[in-house]
Design a protein around this motif. Structure first.
Motif, PDB file in Angstrom:
ATOM      1  N   GLY B  49       0.806  -1.224   0.000  1.00 40.73           N
ATOM      2  CA  GLY B  49       0.000   0.000   0.000  1.00 40.73           C
ATOM      3  C   GLY B  49       0.831   1.262   0.000  1.00 40.73           C
ATOM      4  O   GLY B  49       2.056   1.229  -0.168  1.00 40.73           O
ATOM      5  N   ALA B  50       0.141   2.380   0.235  1.00 37.70           N
ATOM      6  CA  ALA B  50       0.730   3.700   0.033  1.00 37.70           C
ATOM      7  C   ALA B  50       1.968   3.947   0.894  1.00 37.70           C
ATOM      8  O   ALA B  50       2.894   4.636   0.481  1.00 37.70           O
ATOM      9  CB  ALA B  50      -0.317   4.771   0.323  1.00 37.70           C
ATOM     10  N   GLN B 184      -5.964  17.150   3.599  1.00 43.87           N
ATOM     11  CA  GLN B 184      -7.170  17.267   4.409  1.00 43.87           C
ATOM     12  C   GLN B 184      -7.755  15.935   4.844  1.00 43.87           C
ATOM     13  O   GLN B 184      -8.582  15.889   5.743  1.00 43.87           O
ATOM     14  CB  GLN B 184      -8.232  18.088   3.662  1.00 43.87           C
ATOM     15  N   GLY B 212      -5.380  23.355   0.920  1.00 44.43           N
ATOM     16  CA  GLY B 212      -5.722  21.962   1.183  1.00 44.43           C
ATOM     17  C   GLY B 212      -5.699  21.130  -0.082  1.00 44.43           C
ATOM     18  O   GLY B 212      -5.877  21.637  -1.183  1.00 44.43           O
ATOM     19  N   TYR B 213      -5.438  19.838   0.090  1.00 48.35           N
ATOM     20  CA  TYR B 213      -5.535  18.902  -1.032  1.00 48.35           C
ATOM     21  C   TYR B 213      -5.904  17.548  -0.457  1.00 48.35           C
ATOM     22  O   TYR B 213      -5.930  17.367   0.752  1.00 48.35           O
ATOM     23  CB  TYR B 213      -4.221  18.843  -1.818  1.00 48.35           C
ATOM     24  N   LYS B 214      -6.171  16.594  -1.368  1.00 52.20           N
ATOM     25  CA  LYS B 214      -6.516  15.248  -0.907  1.00 52.20           C
ATOM     26  C   LYS B 214      -5.391  14.287  -1.249  1.00 52.20           C
ATOM     27  O   LYS B 214      -4.635  14.506  -2.194  1.00 52.20           O
ATOM     28  CB  LYS B 214      -7.812  14.789  -1.583  1.00 52.20           C
ATOM     29  N   THR B 216      -5.386  11.662  -2.752  1.00 50.63           N
ATOM     30  CA  THR B 216      -5.460  11.057  -4.078  1.00 50.63           C
ATOM     31  C   THR B 216      -5.110  12.052  -5.185  1.00 50.63           C
ATOM     32  O   THR B 216      -5.045  11.672  -6.350  1.00 50.63           O
ATOM     33  CB  THR B 216      -6.883  10.527  -4.349  1.00 50.63           C
ATOM     34  N   ASP B 217      -4.898  13.322  -4.851  1.00 51.32           N
ATOM     35  CA  ASP B 217      -4.579  14.323  -5.875  1.00 51.32           C
ATOM     36  C   ASP B 217      -3.207  14.066  -6.496  1.00 51.32           C
ATOM     37  O   ASP B 217      -2.298  13.589  -5.822  1.00 51.32           O
ATOM     38  CB  ASP B 217      -4.577  15.727  -5.254  1.00 51.32           C
ATOM     39  N   THR B 218      -3.089  14.396  -7.772  1.00 52.10           N
ATOM     40  CA  THR B 218      -1.774  14.313  -8.407  1.00 52.10           C
ATOM     41  C   THR B 218      -1.375  15.657  -9.003  1.00 52.10           C
ATOM     42  O   THR B 218      -0.198  15.908  -9.224  1.00 52.10           O
ATOM     43  CB  THR B 218      -1.750  13.261  -9.535  1.00 52.10           C
ATOM     44  N   ASP B 219      -2.353  16.505  -9.273  1.00 48.60           N
ATOM     45  CA  ASP B 219      -2.051  17.812  -9.856  1.00 48.60           C
ATOM     46  C   ASP B 219      -2.095  18.872  -8.756  1.00 48.60           C
ATOM     47  O   ASP B 219      -3.148  19.176  -8.223  1.00 48.60           O
ATOM     48  CB  ASP B 219      -3.073  18.135 -10.948  1.00 48.60           C
ATOM     49  N   SER B 221      -0.534  21.900  -9.270  1.00 47.26           N
ATOM     50  CA  SER B 221      -0.052  23.141  -9.878  1.00 47.26           C
ATOM     51  C   SER B 221      -0.912  24.344  -9.489  1.00 47.26           C
ATOM     52  O   SER B 221      -0.395  25.431  -9.270  1.00 47.26           O
ATOM     53  CB  SER B 221       0.023  22.991 -11.395  1.00 47.26           C
ATOM     54  N   ILE B 223      -2.735  24.904  -6.666  1.00 44.50           N
ATOM     55  CA  ILE B 223      -2.512  25.413  -5.306  1.00 44.50           C
ATOM     56  C   ILE B 223      -1.084  25.936  -5.160  1.00 44.50           C
ATOM     57  O   ILE B 223      -0.844  26.868  -4.405  1.00 44.50           O
ATOM     58  CB  ILE B 223      -2.838  24.368  -4.207  1.00 44.50           C
ATOM     59  N   GLY B 242       4.787   9.947  -0.380  1.00 46.29           N
ATOM     60  CA  GLY B 242       4.053   9.657  -1.615  1.00 46.29           C
ATOM     61  C   GLY B 242       3.412  10.886  -2.239  1.00 46.29           C
ATOM     62  O   GLY B 242       3.313  10.988  -3.456  1.00 46.29           O
ATOM     63  N   PRO B 246       5.657  14.342  -5.518  1.00 39.87           N
ATOM     64  CA  PRO B 246       5.096  15.129  -6.624  1.00 39.87           C
ATOM     65  C   PRO B 246       4.938  16.616  -6.296  1.00 39.87           C
ATOM     66  O   PRO B 246       5.113  17.456  -7.183  1.00 39.87           O
ATOM     67  CB  PRO B 246       3.726  14.500  -6.862  1.00 39.87           C
TER      68      PRO B 246
END
Lengths: 298, 387
Positions: B49-50, B184, B212-214, B216-219, B221, B223, B242, B246
């Motif tokens: 896992g992660a 978050q 804030g971000y989640k 699972t986000d990958t982008d 740029s 924020i 992880g 990025p």
């Protein structure tokens, strides 16, 4: 950073993201246009494409472009197999059956990737194949070389697709089959071959999108297809599902919208807004921005 | 016909519920008195896992400690420690299942784990209700030990980590503006951010942006563009490698000049793979550094390298300490009984690889932190900060 600079920078962010959505949305829209199936496994084709590109570079030592090409070919074959083995037997079944199969395939691919010893659950860093270069458009507004490349490839592929669809025999066959499958068959068009070709084309675009996404955001992971896949579906619906230029515009629009939401300070709402857009579009104009209101054939 | 079928179904379901319920209530408990030679210790470390590298390091550290303890004659006059690890796949929901299994099925005497705070928070109520002592090596969120008096940890807590980085930014780096990027859906990230903010503002600094971000986000740029517009001197990114990878890479592409700071979630070689050279110049707080040079660290380094052929990270060190701490508590308790182990742990005075530990009234250790700098793709020891 002035407001104008911020807006411009966010627009660039949005277009970069949107071009990836657009490439994926094309696959959704073409497949829908031809067999009225929403291929929910499309996001996983995107993920597999990204991994094929990743392994071609890291394990086989390929350059970026050959690696992307390999990913596209691999996924084209995967698309054909998927259609032949999973969807073709259901072509005359109820449409829900094919839809459920698509959801099943999506889960299957995701879990196979998770179980595969080369992929697994943890994220991998996509190699920085091109040394990072930033181009200053104006003060505080820049665009990286990877983004320019992504945009250029996306535009090139979209033009190539337009050419294939409008200027080649195969494209003509695709358009004919999407208009009326039975009439097309009566006119001597090989419908099976045409459908396979459509899947191959859509899947290879998804693979290209996957590799470009990985290059831009720097990571490959087995779940990476899930959210972009759903977003591309939203993009396809926004533009009008089944309509190729609609998918391109829908993708860009969605990318820019997401950026705009984050730019306004609502980064936690970007996904919510994307899916709210889907619901609103379906309520207000189900045929999408580019759709014409045609009466359902009975 | 249909109605009959559904009735049959309902009856079967109710019956199966009742049956499994009974099964859970009557394990072969009365047979226990003939004390078994071995002492079963459970652990819940994610080896897939992660955050798999965290789990693997923790498992390695624990295994090494158990091996050493057993080779030296075990505890309580020759009883060996047996480790049963349940992989929670880096998932919260799997963690609860793992705890249930260890307690009801394997009947362990104590549990080591889990790694992430959100996972430990899912497992702690189960251990507390069963009266099984739980010792998490690395869960830094304060709420973990607040679950109850059977829950301990071997690491310092988020307030301390947040304070350390705020103090470091204000005093060592001499800056007064900071931005924060907060995951978050992570208790760990939100905990560190909250205490960093408090300490940074109390010390005269200003938080100029909080995005804030989640997970699972990958982008990132959009924020990051907002962060850039706020022009902070440092950016605090309390998250796991992880997502940090990025973020750092995209921050480099976005041309953000600020110094990036983080917590112990940065501690993985994977960070360099994910972030590339974008990680250089960052600082993070950690529990231990292989360069610290104490005799405990030297001995641990040698043993770990001999067994796993790798340099142990902080997770391995803390898990190793936690395992020894538990063994010492069992020895001092003179029993494998939950309450006895709990009382021994609460009163413990332990010295390990990551420093000396005593527990405060909330079962949180009082110990020091180190600051690590990332230079040329390597972790370099920068300073030790005392509580």
């Amino acid at each position: 950073m002035t407001i104008t600079q911020q807006i411009l920078q966010q627009l660039i962010n949005g277009i970069s993201l949107g071009s990836v959505y657009a490439l994926m949305a094309l696959g959704y829209t073409m497949v829908y246009g031809i067999i009225k199936l929403i291929n929910f496994a499309h996001g996983e084709v995107f993920m597999i494409g990204a991994f094929i590109g990743f392994f071609s570079i890291t394990k086989l030592g390929m350059d970026f472009f050959p690696a992307m090409f390999t990913a596209m070919i691999f996924c084209a074959i995967l698309g054909i197999l998927m259609e032949r083995l999973a969807y073709k037997p259901l072509r005359n079944a109820h449409r829900v059956a094919a839809l459920m199969t698509a959801v099943g395939l999506s889960m299957l691919f995701q879990n196979l990737a998770l179980a595969h010893s080369w992929i697994g659950a943890s994220a991998k860093g996509f190699p920085q194949v091109f040394p990072l270069q930033r181009f200053q458009l104006m003060e505080n507004v820049n665009i990286s070389s990877d983004r320019i490349l992504t945009l250029a490839i996306a535009i090139f592929l979209m033009i190539a697709l337009q050419f294939i669809v409008h200027k080649t025999i195969m494209g003509k066959a695709m358009r004919a089959v999407s208009l009326d499958k039975d009439a097309a068959r009566l006119m001597g068009i090989n419908v099976d071959k045409t459908i396979s070709f459509t899947f191959a084309l859509g899947s290879s675009l998804a693979a290209a999108a996957g590799v470009l996404f990985a290059l831009n955001y720097g990571i490959v992971v087995y779940q990476m297809g899930l959210l972009p896949g759903l977003k591309a579906f939203v993009a396809a619906v926004l533009g009008g599902i089944g309509i190729i230029p609609g998918a391109m515009v829908g993708g860009l629009l969605l990318g820019v919208t997401e950026s705009a939401v984050s730019a306004a300070g609502g980064s936690m709402f970007r996904d919510a807004v994307a899916f709210a857009a889907l619901i609103i579009m379906l309520l207000v104009k189900p045929t999408g921005l580019f759709g014409k209101n045609v009466r359902e054939k009975v | 016909m249909k109605r009959k079928l559904s009735l049959v179904l309902v009856v079967t379901m109710v019956l199966s519920l009742a049956l499994t319920g009974c099964g859970g209530n009557q394990p072969q408990a009365p047979a226990a008195p003939a004390a078994p030679e071995e002492i079963k210790i459970g652990s819940v470390f994610p080896v897939t896992g992660a955050i798999a590298t965290f789990g693997q390091s923790s498992l390695n550290g624990t295994q090494l400690a158990f091996e050493e303890i057993n080779n030296a004659g075990g505890v309580l006059g020759g009883r060996k420690l047996v480790l049963i690890n349940e992989d929670n796949q880096s998932k919260t929901e799997e963690t609860a299942t793992a705890f249930q299994k260890l307690i009801t099925q394997d009947e362990v005497s104590a549990i080591l784990g889990s790694v992430a705070s959100s996972h430990s928070l899912a497992g702690a109520p189960i251990a507390q209700a069963a009266g099984i002592p739980m010792l998490s090596p690395t869960s830094t969120n304060p709420r973990v030990t607040e679950v109850g008096d059977f829950i301990f940890r071997a690491c310092f807590i988020d307030p301390f980590q947040g304070q350390v980085m705020a103090k470091f930014a204000l005093e060592t780096l001499g800056v007064t503006t900071a931005a924060m990027l907060v995951e978050q859906d992570s208790d760990y990230s939100k905990g560190l951010a909250a205490y960093f903010k408090k300490a940074f503002e109390a010390g005269g600094g200003t938080i100029v942006a909080e995005e804030g971000y989640k997970s699972t986000d990958t982008d990132f740029s959009a924020i990051l563009t907002r962060v850039k517009a706020a022009n902070p001197a440092v950016v605090f990114v309390p998250a796991y490698y992880g997502t940090v990878g990025p973020i750092l890479r995209q921050a480099q592409a976005a041309e953000i000049d600020a110094v990036f700071l983080g917590g112990d979630g940065w501690d993985s070689d994977k960070l360099f793979e994910l972030a590339g050279d974008a990680a250089n110049g960052g600082f993070f707080s950690n529990h231990y550094s292989p360069d610290a040079g104490t005799p405990e660290v030297e001995a641990f380094l040698a043993a770990y390298q001999a067994k796993f052929n790798a340099v142990p990270d902080a997770l391995a060190a803390l898990a190793y300490d936690a395992a020894y701490m538990l063994a010492q508590a069992i020895e001092e308790a003179g029993s494998v009984e939950g309450v006895a182990i709990r009382d021994a742990l609460a009163a413990i005075n332990f010295t390990g690889v990551s420093g000396s530990v005593t527990f405060d009234e909330n079962r949180n250790p009082v110990k020091s932190a180190v600051i690590i700098e990332i230079r040329d793709g390597k972790q370099v020891y920068k300073a030790t900060v005392n509580p």
